[in-house]
Motif scaffolding. Sequence first.
Motif, PDB file in Angstrom:
ATOM      1  N   VAL A  68      10.583  10.379  73.099  1.00 24.00           N
ATOM      2  CA  VAL A  68      10.920  10.997  71.818  1.00 24.00           C
ATOM      3  C   VAL A  68       9.840  10.697  70.781  1.00 24.00           C
ATOM      4  O   VAL A  68       9.385  11.579  70.043  1.00 24.00           O
ATOM      5  N   SER A  69       9.413   9.454  70.743  1.00 27.46           N
ATOM      6  CA  SER A  69       8.380   9.030  69.794  1.00 27.46           C
ATOM      7  C   SER A  69       7.071   9.787  70.022  1.00 27.46           C
ATOM      8  O   SER A  69       6.426  10.239  69.071  1.00 27.46           O
ATOM      9  N   ASP A  70       6.679   9.925  71.289  1.00 20.52           N
ATOM     10  CA  ASP A  70       5.449  10.649  71.615  1.00 20.52           C
ATOM     11  C   ASP A  70       5.525  12.105  71.169  1.00 20.52           C
ATOM     12  O   ASP A  70       4.577  12.642  70.608  1.00 20.52           O
ATOM     13  N   ARG A  71       6.671  12.720  71.426  1.00 22.72           N
ATOM     14  CA  ARG A  71       6.808  14.148  71.092  1.00 22.72           C
ATOM     15  C   ARG A  71       6.698  14.386  69.591  1.00 22.72           C
ATOM     16  O   ARG A  71       6.102  15.370  69.154  1.00 22.72           O
ATOM     17  N   TYR A  72       7.258  13.475  68.803  1.00 19.36           N
ATOM     18  CA  TYR A  72       7.304  13.705  67.352  1.00 19.36           C
ATOM     19  C   TYR A  72       6.319  12.815  66.573  1.00 19.36           C
ATOM     20  O   TYR A  72       6.400  12.728  65.354  1.00 19.36           O
ATOM     21  N   ASN A  73       5.374  12.207  67.313  1.00 12.64           N
ATOM     22  CA  ASN A  73       4.305  11.415  66.685  1.00 12.64           C
ATOM     23  C   ASN A  73       4.837  10.321  65.761  1.00 12.64           C
ATOM     24  O   ASN A  73       4.389  10.161  64.624  1.00 12.64           O
ATOM     25  N   ILE A  74       5.809   9.574  66.271  1.00 10.09           N
ATOM     26  CA  ILE A  74       6.379   8.449  65.534  1.00 10.09           C
ATOM     27  C   ILE A  74       5.920   7.164  66.215  1.00 10.09           C
ATOM     28  O   ILE A  74       5.922   7.071  67.442  1.00 10.09           O
ATOM     29  N   LYS A  75       5.514   6.193  65.432  1.00 10.71           N
ATOM     30  CA  LYS A  75       5.046   4.931  66.012  1.00 10.71           C
ATOM     31  C   LYS A  75       6.181   4.254  66.780  1.00 10.71           C
ATOM     32  O   LYS A  75       7.285   4.092  66.268  1.00 10.71           O
ATOM     33  N   PHE A  76       5.879   3.866  68.014  1.00  8.92           N
ATOM     34  CA  PHE A  76       6.859   3.240  68.904  1.00  8.92           C
ATOM     35  C   PHE A  76       6.456   1.795  69.167  1.00  8.92           C
ATOM     36  O   PHE A  76       5.282   1.492  69.382  1.00  8.92           O
ATOM     37  N   GLU A  77       7.429   0.896  69.151  1.00  5.79           N
ATOM     38  CA  GLU A  77       7.177  -0.506  69.472  1.00  5.79           C
ATOM     39  C   GLU A  77       8.262  -1.016  70.420  1.00  5.79           C
ATOM     40  O   GLU A  77       9.424  -0.635  70.304  1.00  5.79           O
ATOM     41  N   ARG A  78       7.855  -1.894  71.335  1.00  4.97           N
ATOM     42  CA  ARG A  78       8.831  -2.583  72.187  1.00  4.97           C
ATOM     43  C   ARG A  78       8.753  -4.073  71.855  1.00  4.97           C
ATOM     44  O   ARG A  78       7.681  -4.664  71.935  1.00  4.97           O
ATOM     45  N   ILE A  79       9.865  -4.643  71.446  1.00  2.50           N
ATOM     46  CA  ILE A  79       9.881  -6.034  71.013  1.00  2.50           C
ATOM     47  C   ILE A  79      10.986  -6.800  71.744  1.00  2.50           C
ATOM     48  O   ILE A  79      11.884  -6.200  72.339  1.00  2.50           O
ATOM     49  N   LYS A  80      10.923  -8.101  71.694  1.00  4.41           N
ATOM     50  CA  LYS A  80      11.943  -8.949  72.302  1.00  4.41           C
ATOM     51  C   LYS A  80      13.009  -9.367  71.297  1.00  4.41           C
ATOM     52  O   LYS A  80      14.190  -9.419  71.618  1.00  4.41           O
ATOM     53  N   ASN A  81      12.563  -9.671  70.072  1.00  4.54           N
ATOM     54  CA  ASN A  81      13.476 -10.285  69.111  1.00  4.54           C
ATOM     55  C   ASN A  81      13.284  -9.693  67.706  1.00  4.54           C
ATOM     56  O   ASN A  81      12.274  -9.966  67.053  1.00  4.54           O
ATOM     57  N   PRO A  82      14.232  -8.911  67.224  1.00  2.81           N
ATOM     58  CA  PRO A  82      14.096  -8.316  65.890  1.00  2.81           C
ATOM     59  C   PRO A  82      14.234  -9.329  64.756  1.00  2.81           C
ATOM     60  O   PRO A  82      13.945  -9.003  63.608  1.00  2.81           O
ATOM     61  N   ASN A  83      14.675 -10.533  65.079  1.00  2.00           N
ATOM     62  CA  ASN A  83      14.799 -11.582  64.058  1.00  2.00           C
ATOM     63  C   ASN A  83      13.556 -12.461  63.954  1.00  2.00           C
ATOM     64  O   ASN A  83      13.522 -13.398  63.154  1.00  2.00           O
ATOM     65  N   ALA A  84      12.532 -12.158  64.761  1.00  2.00           N
ATOM     66  CA  ALA A  84      11.299 -12.949  64.746  1.00  2.00           C
ATOM     67  C   ALA A  84      10.558 -12.747  63.429  1.00  2.00           C
ATOM     68  O   ALA A  84      10.598 -11.666  62.825  1.00  2.00           O
ATOM     69  N   ALA A  85       9.854 -13.775  63.007  1.00  2.00           N
ATOM     70  CA  ALA A  85       9.178 -13.756  61.700  1.00  2.00           C
ATOM     71  C   ALA A  85       8.188 -12.596  61.572  1.00  2.00           C
ATOM     72  O   ALA A  85       8.117 -11.941  60.524  1.00  2.00           O
ATOM     73  N   ALA A  86       7.421 -12.330  62.625  1.00  2.41           N
ATOM     74  CA  ALA A  86       6.413 -11.257  62.563  1.00  2.41           C
ATOM     75  C   ALA A  86       7.066  -9.897  62.347  1.00  2.41           C
ATOM     76  O   ALA A  86       6.569  -9.074  61.567  1.00  2.41           O
ATOM     77  N   PHE A  87       8.186  -9.664  63.030  1.00  4.25           N
ATOM     78  CA  PHE A  87       8.873  -8.376  62.866  1.00  4.25           C
ATOM     79  C   PHE A  87       9.498  -8.260  61.471  1.00  4.25           C
ATOM     80  O   PHE A  87       9.484  -7.190  60.860  1.00  4.25           O
ATOM     81  N   LEU A  88      10.042  -9.346  60.968  1.00  2.65           N
ATOM     82  CA  LEU A  88      10.611  -9.339  59.618  1.00  2.65           C
ATOM     83  C   LEU A  88       9.544  -8.991  58.583  1.00  2.65           C
ATOM     84  O   LEU A  88       9.797  -8.198  57.661  1.00  2.65           O
ATOM     85  N   GLU A  89       8.352  -9.539  58.745  1.00  3.76           N
ATOM     86  CA  GLU A  89       7.269  -9.233  57.811  1.00  3.76           C
ATOM     87  C   GLU A  89       6.864  -7.765  57.893  1.00  3.76           C
ATOM     88  O   GLU A  89       6.577  -7.130  56.882  1.00  3.76           O
TER      89      GLU A  89
END
Length: 237
Positions: A68-89
Amino acid sequence: MENVELLRVIDIDSDYSLVNKKSYFIKGFGLLQTIKMGLQVVSAKVLNTVDILTSHKLAISPKSLKAVSDRYNIKFERIKNPNAAAFLEEMKTLQPDLIVSYSAPVVFKDALLKIPKHGCINLHCSFLPSYAGVMPSFWTLYKKEKTTGATVHYMDTKIDNGAILNQKEIEISENETMFSLIVKSKEIGGNLMCETIRQIQNSTVNVKENFAEKGSYFTWPTIEQFQDFTKNGGKLI
């Protein structure tokens, strides 16, 4: 949807995601049922590849978040933990108005919940407060329910506990399998989510209390419960 900018598509690759529990399903449903489920996954990947190779010119519906992301040119990310500091920033930098969870496999903590202007909302595929928790598609069939539902609710630090924004009852057909019920409830739930986002945009959302203490909560089934389900005619797919 009009007047909606989708900033990121995030796939949470948690140990609690269903796709990471292959051995669990083999033990519970047997090899044949698991292979049939695996063929569905392989088929979806083939269709996604064909869609990319043909530059999205065929009438093929994307079969994954990445597709879906590829078709509509939306940035896609795969992460392990949405509560991680880097993702929060990253989320603080993006400053989203709303974070939408489509049955996320992890609990969002306060630091993440407080970032978006309009909070975080989640789709849970049961008629809350009944069948909160894990795998409502299994538990409603295991308990031989005639109906289930889809619920969009605000997220807090407890599972399926926040105030309810929208709900729809879903009929369970006589020959329903876990897979068919998941597909049905996710599709109905997706449309319900879009409707809820429009209501939030227009300040017309009707917030209802989620009486979690009056409902029911289920965790992961045991291997024995899966086996009991199949012995009584239940099917994964």
